[in-house]
Design a protein around this motif. Structure first.
Motif, PDB file in Angstrom:
ATOM      1  N   LEU A 268      -3.220   4.313   5.676  1.00  0.00           N
ATOM      2  CA  LEU A 268      -3.446   5.698   5.274  1.00  0.00           C
ATOM      3  C   LEU A 268      -2.865   5.922   3.889  1.00  0.00           C
ATOM      4  O   LEU A 268      -1.669   5.685   3.675  1.00  0.00           O
ATOM      5  CB  LEU A 268      -2.752   6.643   6.259  1.00  0.00           C
ATOM      6  CG  LEU A 268      -3.257   6.609   7.696  1.00  0.00           C
ATOM      7  CD1 LEU A 268      -2.245   7.283   8.621  1.00  0.00           C
ATOM      8  CD2 LEU A 268      -4.616   7.302   7.792  1.00  0.00           C
ATOM      9  N   VAL A 269      -3.702   6.374   2.956  1.00  0.00           N
ATOM     10  CA  VAL A 269      -3.178   6.707   1.627  1.00  0.00           C
ATOM     11  C   VAL A 269      -3.524   8.132   1.203  1.00  0.00           C
ATOM     12  O   VAL A 269      -3.011   8.617   0.198  1.00  0.00           O
ATOM     13  CB  VAL A 269      -3.667   5.721   0.528  1.00  0.00           C
ATOM     14  CG1 VAL A 269      -3.099   4.328   0.773  1.00  0.00           C
ATOM     15  CG2 VAL A 269      -5.187   5.682   0.439  1.00  0.00           C
ATOM     16  N   GLY A 270      -4.392   8.799   1.973  1.00  0.00           N
ATOM     17  CA  GLY A 270      -4.839  10.113   1.523  1.00  0.00           C
ATOM     18  C   GLY A 270      -4.410  11.266   2.407  1.00  0.00           C
ATOM     19  O   GLY A 270      -4.227  12.385   1.946  1.00  0.00           O
ATOM     20  N   LEU A 271      -4.229  10.997   3.677  1.00  0.00           N
ATOM     21  CA  LEU A 271      -3.995  12.069   4.644  1.00  0.00           C
ATOM     22  C   LEU A 271      -2.521  12.422   4.739  1.00  0.00           C
ATOM     23  O   LEU A 271      -1.682  11.564   4.990  1.00  0.00           O
ATOM     24  CB  LEU A 271      -4.498  11.622   6.027  1.00  0.00           C
ATOM     25  CG  LEU A 271      -4.227  12.583   7.182  1.00  0.00           C
ATOM     26  CD1 LEU A 271      -4.949  13.907   6.974  1.00  0.00           C
ATOM     27  CD2 LEU A 271      -4.651  11.965   8.495  1.00  0.00           C
ATOM     28  N   LEU A 272      -2.220  13.699   4.550  1.00  0.00           N
ATOM     29  CA  LEU A 272      -0.866  14.183   4.784  1.00  0.00           C
ATOM     30  C   LEU A 272      -0.944  15.206   5.897  1.00  0.00           C
ATOM     31  O   LEU A 272      -1.310  16.352   5.672  1.00  0.00           O
ATOM     32  CB  LEU A 272      -0.288  14.822   3.512  1.00  0.00           C
ATOM     33  CG  LEU A 272      -0.158  13.908   2.288  1.00  0.00           C
ATOM     34  CD1 LEU A 272       0.422  14.675   1.108  1.00  0.00           C
ATOM     35  CD2 LEU A 272       0.716  12.701   2.599  1.00  0.00           C
ATOM     36  N   GLY A 273      -0.626  14.782   7.096  1.00  0.00           N
ATOM     37  CA  GLY A 273      -0.706  15.698   8.227  1.00  0.00           C
ATOM     38  C   GLY A 273      -0.691  14.937   9.528  1.00  0.00           C
ATOM     39  O   GLY A 273      -0.589  13.708   9.537  1.00  0.00           O
ATOM     40  N   PRO A 274      -0.798  15.655  10.641  1.00  0.00           N
ATOM     41  CA  PRO A 274      -0.783  14.982  11.946  1.00  0.00           C
ATOM     42  C   PRO A 274      -2.061  14.179  12.166  1.00  0.00           C
ATOM     43  O   PRO A 274      -3.127  14.564  11.689  1.00  0.00           O
ATOM     44  CB  PRO A 274      -0.698  16.141  12.941  1.00  0.00           C
ATOM     45  CG  PRO A 274      -1.164  17.347  12.200  1.00  0.00           C
ATOM     46  CD  PRO A 274      -0.888  17.120  10.750  1.00  0.00           C
ATOM     47  N   LEU A 275      -1.932  13.064  12.860  1.00  0.00           N
ATOM     48  CA  LEU A 275      -3.091  12.231  13.165  1.00  0.00           C
ATOM     49  C   LEU A 275      -3.815  12.826  14.373  1.00  0.00           C
ATOM     50  O   LEU A 275      -3.554  12.460  15.518  1.00  0.00           O
ATOM     51  CB  LEU A 275      -2.668  10.785  13.415  1.00  0.00           C
ATOM     52  CG  LEU A 275      -1.919  10.128  12.258  1.00  0.00           C
ATOM     53  CD1 LEU A 275      -1.617   8.654  12.559  1.00  0.00           C
ATOM     54  CD2 LEU A 275      -2.717  10.227  10.954  1.00  0.00           C
ATOM     55  N   VAL A 292      -0.564   2.310   9.371  1.00  0.00           N
ATOM     56  CA  VAL A 292       0.558   2.366   8.445  1.00  0.00           C
ATOM     57  C   VAL A 292       0.206   3.296   7.288  1.00  0.00           C
ATOM     58  O   VAL A 292      -0.983   3.562   7.041  1.00  0.00           O
ATOM     59  CB  VAL A 292       0.893   0.933   7.940  1.00  0.00           C
ATOM     60  CG1 VAL A 292      -0.230   0.361   7.130  1.00  0.00           C
ATOM     61  CG2 VAL A 292       2.210   0.864   7.180  1.00  0.00           C
ATOM     62  N   GLY A 293       1.204   3.793   6.603  1.00  0.00           N
ATOM     63  CA  GLY A 293       0.963   4.610   5.425  1.00  0.00           C
ATOM     64  C   GLY A 293       1.471   3.916   4.183  1.00  0.00           C
ATOM     65  O   GLY A 293       2.295   3.000   4.253  1.00  0.00           O
ATOM     66  N   SER A 294       0.965   4.343   3.045  1.00  0.00           N
ATOM     67  CA  SER A 294       1.431   3.801   1.773  1.00  0.00           C
ATOM     68  C   SER A 294       1.355   4.907   0.738  1.00  0.00           C
ATOM     69  O   SER A 294       0.395   5.680   0.713  1.00  0.00           O
ATOM     70  CB  SER A 294       0.550   2.614   1.375  1.00  0.00           C
ATOM     71  OG  SER A 294       0.930   2.103   0.104  1.00  0.00           O
ATOM     72  N   ALA A 295       2.371   4.989  -0.099  1.00  0.00           N
ATOM     73  CA  ALA A 295       2.437   6.039  -1.117  1.00  0.00           C
ATOM     74  C   ALA A 295       2.485   5.409  -2.511  1.00  0.00           C
ATOM     75  O   ALA A 295       3.320   4.534  -2.764  1.00  0.00           O
ATOM     76  CB  ALA A 295       3.668   6.915  -0.893  1.00  0.00           C
TER      77      ALA A 295
END
Lengths: 349, 349
Positions: A268-275, A292-295
């Motif tokens: 995930l690189v674009g979504l900021l919020g609950p899945l 996983v997320g990446s910033a």
């Protein structure tokens, strides 16, 4: 002495951006003063200018895809000189002593990085103001060099959209033999296609909209999968090593997770919020799949990415606007009416 | 010739388990016939006997933590002989030709492994029946050797509860210097503590119930964290490399994710269902944290785990029951009234 700066700012969460004069600090000994030539327009600029994530600091001067020329340097700056073409991305400082900073992963700083705008300078506590302005003052450690081969205008969005997609592809070791699928064809997604292709991967695009085939192939996709077609989705079950998910809005991850191989990774690189809807655990357990997320990426990696772009001839697809068109640009972005990133020509200021 | 077998079965999803005679296949050339001595009782036995996951095949003879002695071997079996102490876990067959099978990860078989019970034999299509019975017939490739140093009774649950926790700890390279937190102190959780400790990690237990301190320390925990206490949770923010989550019921992952370091990994081994309440993406992105699942382990790794247990003196904490106590045992398991695994002494059959 302080610097009087012209820029564009949102005065509140509900007012359009408009001309705004403000003050920047006098350069410290490690600071670089940059005369801004171009600034990319990121979707997160809209979120923050409209206080959609909460806690916004107003007046707000957005912009974190900044390219310009060095016009002055602090007394201890040795790595940059007046006239250098440089860039600034999402961060302008970090603690510089935690494990993440020591590893060059300043975006994951234990104490929190200082964001380029809508943050507070960690030394003097003053609000940070971004690139929708004529000039910026930034610690040299957070300035990157723009290779000569890159066009400064189309390079601007590399500082956020570029590094955000490049970093995870590198971290999860994408290369020849890797099967990568990109979800979403926007500012991030179109860079994801270009990078994955340039790294030698087999590249697919997931899209909900028919008719993007030719465009996706031009950008690097070997395959385009209509995610609304169950037959097409079933044909790629257990197929990909990496799903690079650039979608910024709530969406169902489960159909994409099902296309991952054993040990595959949904990034995930674009979504900021609950899945939501919720991810189902069984497809994770039964194939040891990862979510996983990446910033963004660290400063050293951002430089590496810029050098990679110069070497491979990669730039963003951009549409140049004048600063006074920024509010119209926001409206068009919300309708996905941009291919693929607006860049403000700061000469228009 | 077919084998007439005594066992215990659920005839429907709503009937208690009761004595049941059934037929097993005559051993094929690669089969091992095992006279069962002990069978562990797994929570998933209850789920399947009560058809809580759907698609259960009745009558059902549960049980996939099987220890016994070889009483007969097929003509081509060379690795086992009559009298050997052996074990059978959750799988009795797999395709044997996909990439996962080739890598010894039969549990992730592309075509689906054949489960020890509540499955169908992939060669003759007949239902599989598990270890709540006097004898089982299994392909030699899915039989493991029980080291002499292990007590067969306390070793039985290693075949599921053991390998389910051992495999992810090995896969994510737990060792000296790694900080591991285990969520839940049941059949899986107590093994997670023992393994993580034996691998040299710094080990913590998350629990919602005060008073487990001494018990958790006896099992290997260096630290016990009351997950209902915000102050205790805050004290371990960004602290762990691995959270091994053994909880089988729906629960909120977010408080545990927050205790992971950058690049930390939340491993689900117990929950089969949607991740509700939803996982929030921001803590994943901002620390590159992972949520991943893991299912049991491969056959070679199961053997490795048994050998590791023999070397380190690790067994399960068990309570032995007679087969006629199985329904009471199920009731007690649902009240978490077991420390930590029931094992059926099959001599009681």
């Amino acid at each position: 002495m302080t610097l009087n700066i012209r820029g564009y700012a949102a005065q509140t969460a509900t007012t359009p951006l408009a001309p705004h004069d403000f003050i920047r600090r006098d350069p410290r000994e490690d600071d670089v003063v940059i005369d801004i030539l171009y600034c990319g327009v990121c979707h997160s600029d809209i979120h923050q200018a409209r206080d959609e994530w909460g806690g916004s600091i107003f007046p707000m001067v957005p912009g974190h895809e900044i390219i310009g020329k060095v016009s002055r340097v602090g007394s201890k700056v040795t790595t940059f000189k007046v006239g250098d073409m440089v860039g600034v991305g999402c961060m302008v400082d970090s603690c510089q002593h935690c494990a993440s900073c020591a590893e060059g992963l300043e975006q994951y700083c234990d104490e929190g990085a200082t964001w380029t705008y809508n943050g507070r300078d960690r030394r003097d506590g003053m609000p940070t103001y971004g690139g929708y302005s004529e000039r910026i003052v930034v610690s040299d450690k957070f300035v990157v060099r723009i290779p000569e081969k890159l066009d400064p205008k189309t390079a601007a969005p590399l500082l956020c959209a570029g590094i955000t997609t490049y970093s995870p592809l590198r971290h999860w070791k994408v290369g020849p033999g890797t099967k990568v699928a990109v979800v979403g064809l926007g500012g991030l997604g179109h860079m994801g296609l270009k990078f994955a292709k340039a790294m030698g991967a087999e590249v697919a695009l997931f899209t909900r909209t028919p008719g993007k085939e030719a465009e996706a192939r031009r950008l690097g996709a070997d395959q385009v999968i209509l995610s609304t077609d169950p037959a097409q989705m079933k044909a790629v079950a257990n197929h990909f090593d990496i799903v690079l998910d650039t979608v910024p809005n709530a969406h169902d991850l489960n159909p994409y997770v099902a296309t991952l191989k054993r040990d595959g990774t949904h990034i995930l690189v674009g979504l900021l919020g609950p899945l939501e809807p919720p991810v189902h655990s069984v497809p994770l357990l039964m194939k040891r799949r990862t979510v996983v997320g990446s910033a963004i990426g660290g400063i050293a990696e951002t430089q590496e990415m810029l050098d990679f772009c110069a070497e491979k001839g990669i730039t963003c697809d951009t549409e140049t606007i004048a600063i006074e068109q920024i509010n119209t640009a926001y409206d068009r972005m919300l309708k996905s009416d941009v291919h693929y990133r607006f860049v403000i020509d700061m000469a228009s200021l």
